[in-house]
Design a protein around this motif. Structure first.
Motif, short mmCIF file in Angstrom:
data_model
loop_
_atom_site.label_atom_id
_atom_site.label_comp_id
_atom_site.label_asym_id
_atom_site.label_seq_id
_atom_site.Cartn_x
_atom_site.Cartn_y
_atom_site.Cartn_z
N MET A 1 0.85 -1.18 0.00
CA MET A 1 0.00 0.00 0.00
C MET A 1 0.90 1.24 0.00
SD MET A 1 -2.94 1.17 2.73
CE MET A 1 -4.02 -0.10 2.18
N LYS A 2 0.46 2.24 -0.73
CA LYS A 2 1.23 3.49 -0.79
C LYS A 2 1.31 4.12 0.59
CE LYS A 2 -0.22 4.59 -5.50
NZ LYS A 2 -0.97 5.52 -6.33
N PRO A 3 2.46 4.76 0.88
CA PRO A 3 2.63 5.37 2.21
C PRO A 3 1.53 6.38 2.58
CG PRO A 3 4.73 5.31 1.06
CD PRO A 3 3.67 4.87 0.08
N LEU A 4 1.09 7.19 1.64
CA LEU A 4 0.07 8.19 1.95
C LEU A 4 -1.26 7.52 2.30
CD1 LEU A 4 -0.67 11.11 2.33
CD2 LEU A 4 -1.13 11.27 -0.11
N LYS A 5 -1.61 6.47 1.58
CA LYS A 5 -2.84 5.75 1.90
C LYS A 5 -2.74 5.13 3.30
CE LYS A 5 -4.01 2.96 -1.42
NZ LYS A 5 -4.23 2.19 -2.66
N SER A 6 -1.59 4.62 3.63
CA SER A 6 -1.38 4.07 4.98
C SER A 6 -1.51 5.15 6.04
CB SER A 6 0.00 3.42 5.09
OG SER A 6 0.06 2.26 4.32
N ARG A 7 -0.96 6.33 5.75
CA ARG A 7 -1.05 7.44 6.72
C ARG A 7 -2.49 7.89 6.91
NH1 ARG A 7 3.58 9.77 3.94
NH2 ARG A 7 2.28 11.53 3.31
N VAL A 8 -3.28 7.87 5.83
CA VAL A 8 -4.70 8.23 5.95
C VAL A 8 -5.40 7.23 6.88
CG1 VAL A 8 -6.91 8.37 4.72
CG2 VAL A 8 -4.88 9.45 3.74
N LEU A 9 -5.16 5.95 6.66
CA LEU A 9 -5.77 4.93 7.53
C LEU A 9 -5.28 5.07 8.96
CD1 LEU A 9 -5.72 1.72 5.29
CD2 LEU A 9 -7.66 3.20 5.82
N GLU A 10 -4.02 5.39 9.15
CA GLU A 10 -3.46 5.55 10.49
C GLU A 10 -4.12 6.70 11.25
OE1 GLU A 10 0.76 5.95 9.91
OE2 GLU A 10 0.99 3.82 9.45
N MET A 11 -4.64 7.69 10.53
CA MET A 11 -5.30 8.82 11.20
C MET A 11 -6.49 8.33 12.02
SD MET A 11 -3.58 11.55 10.63
CE MET A 11 -4.72 12.72 11.28
N PHE A 12 -7.19 7.33 11.52
CA PHE A 12 -8.34 6.80 12.26
C PHE A 12 -7.88 6.17 13.57
CE2 PHE A 12 -9.96 7.13 7.98
CZ PHE A 12 -11.26 7.55 8.16
N THR A 13 -6.78 5.43 13.51
CA THR A 13 -6.23 4.81 14.72
C THR A 13 -5.70 5.88 15.67
OG1 THR A 13 -5.61 2.86 13.44
CG2 THR A 13 -4.54 3.14 15.56
N LYS A 14 -4.98 6.83 15.12
CA LYS A 14 -4.39 7.90 15.92
C LYS A 14 -5.46 8.69 16.66
CE LYS A 14 -1.43 11.96 15.37
NZ LYS A 14 -0.67 12.77 14.40
N MET A 15 -6.57 8.96 15.99
CA MET A 15 -7.66 9.74 16.58
C MET A 15 -8.64 8.85 17.35
SD MET A 15 -6.76 12.76 15.66
CE MET A 15 -8.18 13.74 16.07
N ASN A 16 -8.46 7.53 17.25
CA ASN A 16 -9.33 6.56 17.92
C ASN A 16 -10.80 6.76 17.51
OD1 ASN A 16 -9.75 4.32 19.54
ND2 ASN A 16 -10.16 5.56 21.35
N LYS A 17 -11.02 6.92 16.20
CA LYS A 17 -12.36 7.16 15.65
C LYS A 17 -12.58 6.26 14.44
CE LYS A 17 -13.27 11.04 18.01
NZ LYS A 17 -14.38 11.28 18.84
N ASP A 18 -13.82 5.92 14.19
CA ASP A 18 -14.19 5.17 12.98
C ASP A 18 -14.64 6.10 11.86
OD1 ASP A 18 -13.62 2.71 14.12
OD2 ASP A 18 -15.68 2.38 14.78
N VAL A 19 -14.96 7.35 12.21
CA VAL A 19 -15.41 8.35 11.24
C VAL A 19 -14.61 9.63 11.46
CG1 VAL A 19 -17.38 9.71 10.40
CG2 VAL A 19 -17.76 7.38 11.26
N LEU A 20 -14.05 10.17 10.36
CA LEU A 20 -13.30 11.43 10.43
C LEU A 20 -13.73 12.32 9.29
CD1 LEU A 20 -9.68 10.14 11.16
CD2 LEU A 20 -11.22 11.28 12.76
N ASP A 21 -13.56 13.62 9.49
CA ASP A 21 -13.87 14.53 8.39
C ASP A 21 -12.61 14.81 7.58
OD1 ASP A 21 -12.46 16.53 9.73
OD2 ASP A 21 -14.17 17.81 10.04
N LEU A 22 -12.82 15.36 6.41
CA LEU A 22 -11.75 15.61 5.46
C LEU A 22 -10.65 16.49 6.03
CD1 LEU A 22 -10.91 14.93 2.60
CD2 LEU A 22 -12.25 16.88 1.80
#
Length: 73
Positions: free
Chosen positions: A1-22
């Protein structure tokens, strides 16, 4: 997976949320304006791959598959 796509997914873990805004997801691109613009492309790819789903009004949610991938990222 591309690093940026991984970082986007990691934002959900980092914020401990299943839904995030843009606006939060843009943080995956850091302070670089070019990277922030690339976040939109990464989100589109993640939606097409079934890892994210649009919830409207610039909100995106992890799918079950996305949750597994985010946990592995």
């Amino acid at each position: 997976m591309k690093p940026l796509k991984s970082r986007v997914l990691e934002m959900f873990t980092k914020m401990n949320k299943d839904v995030l805004d843009l606006h939060v997801l843009f943080e995956a691109g850091g302070n670089d304006p070019g990277e922030r613009a690339a976040v939109l492309d990464a989100i589109k790819e993640l939606v097409a791959e079934g890892l994210l789903e649009s919830r409207g009004s610039d909100f995106y949610a992890l799918t079950d598959q996305g949750k597994r991938q985010a946990g592995a990222a």
